[in-house]
Design a protein around this motif. Structure first.
Motif, PDB file in Angstrom:
ATOM      1  N   ALA A 120      30.813  42.895  29.190  1.00  0.00           N
ATOM      2  CA  ALA A 120      31.815  43.451  30.105  1.00  0.00           C
ATOM      3  C   ALA A 120      31.880  42.638  31.393  1.00  0.00           C
ATOM      4  CB  ALA A 120      31.496  44.913  30.410  1.00  0.00           C
ATOM      5  N   PHE A 121      30.716  42.238  31.925  1.00  0.00           N
ATOM      6  CA  PHE A 121      30.702  41.409  33.126  1.00  0.00           C
ATOM      7  C   PHE A 121      31.337  40.043  32.854  1.00  0.00           C
ATOM      8  CE2 PHE A 121      27.441  44.194  35.116  1.00  0.00           C
ATOM      9  CZ  PHE A 121      28.032  44.313  36.363  1.00  0.00           C
ATOM     10  N   GLU A 122      31.067  39.498  31.695  1.00  0.00           N
ATOM     11  CA  GLU A 122      31.660  38.204  31.352  1.00  0.00           C
ATOM     12  C   GLU A 122      33.182  38.310  31.259  1.00  0.00           C
ATOM     13  OE1 GLU A 122      29.634  37.284  27.760  1.00  0.00           O
ATOM     14  OE2 GLU A 122      27.829  36.491  28.765  1.00  0.00           O
ATOM     15  N   ALA A 123      33.675  39.424  30.692  1.00  0.00           N
ATOM     16  CA  ALA A 123      35.122  39.638  30.618  1.00  0.00           C
ATOM     17  C   ALA A 123      35.718  39.789  32.017  1.00  0.00           C
ATOM     18  CB  ALA A 123      35.427  40.878  29.785  1.00  0.00           C
ATOM     19  N   TYR A 124      35.006  40.502  32.898  1.00  0.00           N
ATOM     20  CA  TYR A 124      35.451  40.694  34.284  1.00  0.00           C
ATOM     21  C   TYR A 124      35.525  39.358  35.024  1.00  0.00           C
ATOM     22  CZ  TYR A 124      34.922  41.957  39.242  1.00  0.00           C
ATOM     23  OH  TYR A 124      35.053  42.060  40.604  1.00  0.00           O
ATOM     24  N   GLU A 125      34.477  38.567  34.891  1.00  0.00           N
ATOM     25  CA  GLU A 125      34.432  37.286  35.598  1.00  0.00           C
ATOM     26  C   GLU A 125      35.453  36.295  35.045  1.00  0.00           C
ATOM     27  OE1 GLU A 125      30.334  36.547  34.983  1.00  0.00           O
ATOM     28  OE2 GLU A 125      29.696  37.896  36.600  1.00  0.00           O
ATOM     29  N   LEU A 126      35.685  36.359  33.740  1.00  0.00           N
ATOM     30  CA  LEU A 126      36.693  35.491  33.139  1.00  0.00           C
ATOM     31  C   LEU A 126      38.086  35.839  33.666  1.00  0.00           C
ATOM     32  CD1 LEU A 126      37.435  33.279  31.118  1.00  0.00           C
ATOM     33  CD2 LEU A 126      37.580  35.039  29.339  1.00  0.00           C
ATOM     34  N   LYS A 127      38.345  37.141  33.810  1.00  0.00           N
ATOM     35  CA  LYS A 127      39.647  37.562  34.347  1.00  0.00           C
ATOM     36  C   LYS A 127      39.813  37.091  35.792  1.00  0.00           C
ATOM     37  CE  LYS A 127      42.735  41.487  34.955  1.00  0.00           C
ATOM     38  NZ  LYS A 127      43.241  40.986  36.230  1.00  0.00           N
ATOM     39  N   LEU A 128      38.740  37.244  36.591  1.00  0.00           N
ATOM     40  CA  LEU A 128      38.819  36.780  37.974  1.00  0.00           C
ATOM     41  C   LEU A 128      39.060  35.277  38.038  1.00  0.00           C
ATOM     42  CD1 LEU A 128      36.007  38.752  39.853  1.00  0.00           C
ATOM     43  CD2 LEU A 128      38.433  39.300  39.669  1.00  0.00           C
ATOM     44  N   GLU A 129      38.376  34.543  37.161  1.00  0.00           N
ATOM     45  CA  GLU A 129      38.550  33.091  37.134  1.00  0.00           C
ATOM     46  C   GLU A 129      39.972  32.720  36.729  1.00  0.00           C
ATOM     47  OE1 GLU A 129      36.619  29.129  34.978  1.00  0.00           O
ATOM     48  OE2 GLU A 129      35.699  31.094  34.687  1.00  0.00           O
ATOM     49  N   ASN A 130      40.503  33.424  35.713  1.00  0.00           N
ATOM     50  CA  ASN A 130      41.878  33.157  35.287  1.00  0.00           C
ATOM     51  C   ASN A 130      42.878  33.491  36.389  1.00  0.00           C
ATOM     52  OD1 ASN A 130      41.137  32.246  32.771  1.00  0.00           O
ATOM     53  ND2 ASN A 130      41.361  34.228  31.766  1.00  0.00           N
ATOM     54  N   ASP A 131      42.625  34.619  37.074  1.00  0.00           N
ATOM     55  CA  ASP A 131      43.517  34.999  38.177  1.00  0.00           C
ATOM     56  C   ASP A 131      43.477  33.941  39.280  1.00  0.00           C
ATOM     57  OD1 ASP A 131      44.191  37.279  36.851  1.00  0.00           O
ATOM     58  OD2 ASP A 131      42.913  38.621  38.023  1.00  0.00           O
ATOM     59  N   SER A 132      42.277  33.436  39.566  1.00  0.00           N
ATOM     60  CA  SER A 132      42.137  32.412  40.597  1.00  0.00           C
ATOM     61  C   SER A 132      42.876  31.132  40.194  1.00  0.00           C
ATOM     62  CB  SER A 132      40.656  32.111  40.841  1.00  0.00           C
ATOM     63  OG  SER A 132      40.494  31.065  41.765  1.00  0.00           O
ATOM     64  N   LEU A 133      42.730  30.752  38.925  1.00  0.00           N
ATOM     65  CA  LEU A 133      43.426  29.555  38.443  1.00  0.00           C
ATOM     66  C   LEU A 133      44.941  29.739  38.491  1.00  0.00           C
ATOM     67  CD1 LEU A 133      41.195  28.564  35.385  1.00  0.00           C
ATOM     68  CD2 LEU A 133      41.393  27.366  37.562  1.00  0.00           C
ATOM     69  N   ASN A 134      45.391  30.952  38.125  1.00  0.00           N
ATOM     70  CA  ASN A 134      46.827  31.227  38.181  1.00  0.00           C
ATOM     71  C   ASN A 134      47.348  31.131  39.606  1.00  0.00           C
ATOM     72  OD1 ASN A 134      47.235  31.637  35.442  1.00  0.00           O
ATOM     73  ND2 ASN A 134      46.726  33.811  35.530  1.00  0.00           N
ATOM     74  N   GLU A 135      46.549  31.639  40.549  1.00  0.00           N
ATOM     75  CA  GLU A 135      46.949  31.550  41.956  1.00  0.00           C
ATOM     76  C   GLU A 135      47.025  30.096  42.401  1.00  0.00           C
ATOM     77  OE1 GLU A 135      44.337  33.841  44.355  1.00  0.00           O
ATOM     78  OE2 GLU A 135      44.956  35.780  43.536  1.00  0.00           O
ATOM     79  N   GLN A 136      46.047  29.295  41.956  1.00  0.00           N
ATOM     80  CA  GLN A 136      46.067  27.879  42.319  1.00  0.00           C
ATOM     81  C   GLN A 136      47.277  27.173  41.713  1.00  0.00           C
ATOM     82  OE1 GLN A 136      42.235  25.858  41.733  1.00  0.00           O
ATOM     83  NE2 GLN A 136      41.217  27.821  41.869  1.00  0.00           N
ATOM     84  N   VAL A 137      47.585  27.534  40.456  1.00  0.00           N
ATOM     85  CA  VAL A 137      48.746  26.927  39.793  1.00  0.00           C
ATOM     86  C   VAL A 137      50.028  27.327  40.522  1.00  0.00           C
ATOM     87  CG1 VAL A 137      50.148  26.959  37.690  1.00  0.00           C
ATOM     88  CG2 VAL A 137      47.668  26.718  37.532  1.00  0.00           C
ATOM     89  N   GLN A 138      50.127  28.624  40.859  1.00  0.00           N
ATOM     90  CA  GLN A 138      51.311  29.100  41.567  1.00  0.00           C
ATOM     91  C   GLN A 138      51.438  28.429  42.930  1.00  0.00           C
ATOM     92  OE1 GLN A 138      53.815  31.070  40.543  1.00  0.00           O
ATOM     93  NE2 GLN A 138      52.868  31.090  38.518  1.00  0.00           N
ATOM     94  N   SER A 139      50.287  28.290  43.612  1.00  0.00           N
ATOM     95  CA  SER A 139      50.292  27.646  44.922  1.00  0.00           C
ATOM     96  C   SER A 139      50.718  26.184  44.796  1.00  0.00           C
ATOM     97  CB  SER A 139      48.907  27.747  45.560  1.00  0.00           C
ATOM     98  OG  SER A 139      48.860  27.075  46.795  1.00  0.00           O
ATOM     99  N   ALA A 140      50.158  25.503  43.790  1.00  0.00           N
ATOM    100  CA  ALA A 140      50.517  24.100  43.569  1.00  0.00           C
ATOM    101  C   ALA A 140      51.991  23.968  43.202  1.00  0.00           C
ATOM    102  CB  ALA A 140      49.647  23.502  42.472  1.00  0.00           C
ATOM    103  N   TYR A 141      52.494  24.926  42.404  1.00  0.00           N
ATOM    104  CA  TYR A 141      53.904  24.900  42.004  1.00  0.00           C
ATOM    105  C   TYR A 141      54.807  25.082  43.218  1.00  0.00           C
ATOM    106  CZ  TYR A 141      58.269  26.239  39.733  1.00  0.00           C
ATOM    107  OH  TYR A 141      59.583  26.308  39.343  1.00  0.00           O
ATOM    108  N   LYS A 142      54.430  26.014  44.105  1.00  0.00           N
ATOM    109  CA  LYS A 142      55.221  26.243  45.319  1.00  0.00           C
ATOM    110  C   LYS A 142      55.201  25.003  46.211  1.00  0.00           C
ATOM    111  CE  LYS A 142      54.693  31.276  45.448  1.00  0.00           C
ATOM    112  NZ  LYS A 142      54.125  32.439  46.174  1.00  0.00           N
ATOM    113  N   GLU A 143      54.016  24.365  46.311  1.00  0.00           N
ATOM    114  CA  GLU A 143      53.921  23.143  47.105  1.00  0.00           C
ATOM    115  C   GLU A 143      54.789  22.040  46.499  1.00  0.00           C
ATOM    116  OE1 GLU A 143      49.865  22.036  47.504  1.00  0.00           O
ATOM    117  OE2 GLU A 143      49.309  23.813  48.667  1.00  0.00           O
TER     118      GLU A 143
END
Length: 267
Positions: A120-143
């Motif tokens: 369960a912790f691994e699933a939680y951390e994977l989701k946080l990591e994916n969310d962080s990557l998505n934010e970085q991708v979105q930020s890079a896309y906006k830039e």
């Protein structure tokens, strides 16, 4: 740096909470406990909890009701029901709604429970990591969008500026053609780079154009001898094809330091 793993245990029986704490203590988790749903919600507001393990049968607020509320407070937390009762209808509904990640039963097997919580912790951390990557991708896309817009605006501005300069140059040429005196531009290498039609008429040449020709092949010596020594401007009398002119000679220097000469032939 590893993320701190915090688990919230919710059960109305104090002895169950103590037993669960003993199971998880060796896994290095930060362990929070609550004896009911309302107390659990208060803890969720204060702490970043990765996994929630809740009993199903509790007074005032049962496990599935609590976890539905917990989903609002901590939507990323992994929510698990641990119950000795198989109240499958309410549990299945909560699972279908996304409020519950997994349903485990009492009595539990320590190692199996520990493995489930670890996953369960691994699933939680994977989701946080994916969310962080998505934010970085979105930020890079906006830039990238902003950079592309800036480049597009610059290109449009440059294109507009080129059009303005081209129009101005064309207008300048038309004006020079309408001036009733001969005009001539010579570059620093003494090559003819621009003239108007009156100058060509004064020269009375049969050549269709003289651009690029050496000044020595067109101009009289009295004009040429003053080019190298010219500091500002000079007016010299000259003769072209047996016709007398006053030749006004000026030195030109552009921003890049290139020298040239501007000559005006006035009858």
């Amino acid at each position: 740096m590893d993320r701190e793993r915090t688990i919230l245990l919710v059960d109305d029986e104090e002895n169950i909470l103590r037993s669960l704490k003993r199971v998880f203590r060796r896994d290095g988790y930060t362990i929070l406990t609550a004896n009911g749903g309302q107390a659990g919600l208060e803890l969720l507001k204060e702490h970043e909890v990765g996994v929630i393990l809740s009993d199903q049968r509790m007074p005032q607020m049962n496990g599935t009701e609590f976890l539905k509320e917990a989903k609002v407070v901590r939507p990323d937390s992994v929510r698990i029901v641990l119950s000795g009762y198989t109240d499958l209808e309410s549990v299945t509904e909560a699972i279908n709604q996304g409020s519950i990640y997994k349903f485990l039963t009492k009595p539990w097997e320590d190692e199996l429970l520990r493995n489930n919580i670890k996953e369960a912790f691994e699933a939680y951390e994977l989701k946080l990591e994916n969310d962080s990557l998505n934010e970085q991708v979105q930020s890079a896309y906006k830039e990238l969008e902003a950079a592309n817009k800036k480049l597009k605006d610059a290109a449009e501005e440059k294109e507009s500026l080129i059009e303005i300069r081209t129009s101005a140059l064309d207008m300048t040429r038309q004006i020079f053609e309408r001036i009733p005196v001969g005009l001539l531009f010579i570059d620093k290498d003494r090559n003819l780079v621009f003239y108007n039609q009156p100058f060509l008429d004064d020269l009375q040449t049969e050549q269709p154009g003289i651009i690029g020709m050496a000044a020595e092949s067109v101009l009289p010596a009295v004009v040429l001898e003053h080019l190298d020594t010219l500091n500002d401007s000079r007016i010299e009398p000259v003769t072209l094809n047996d016709k007398s002119y006053q030749c006004h000679i000026s030195r030109l220097t552009d921003a890049s330091g290139n020298d040239g000469y501007f000559l005006v032939f006035m009858p």
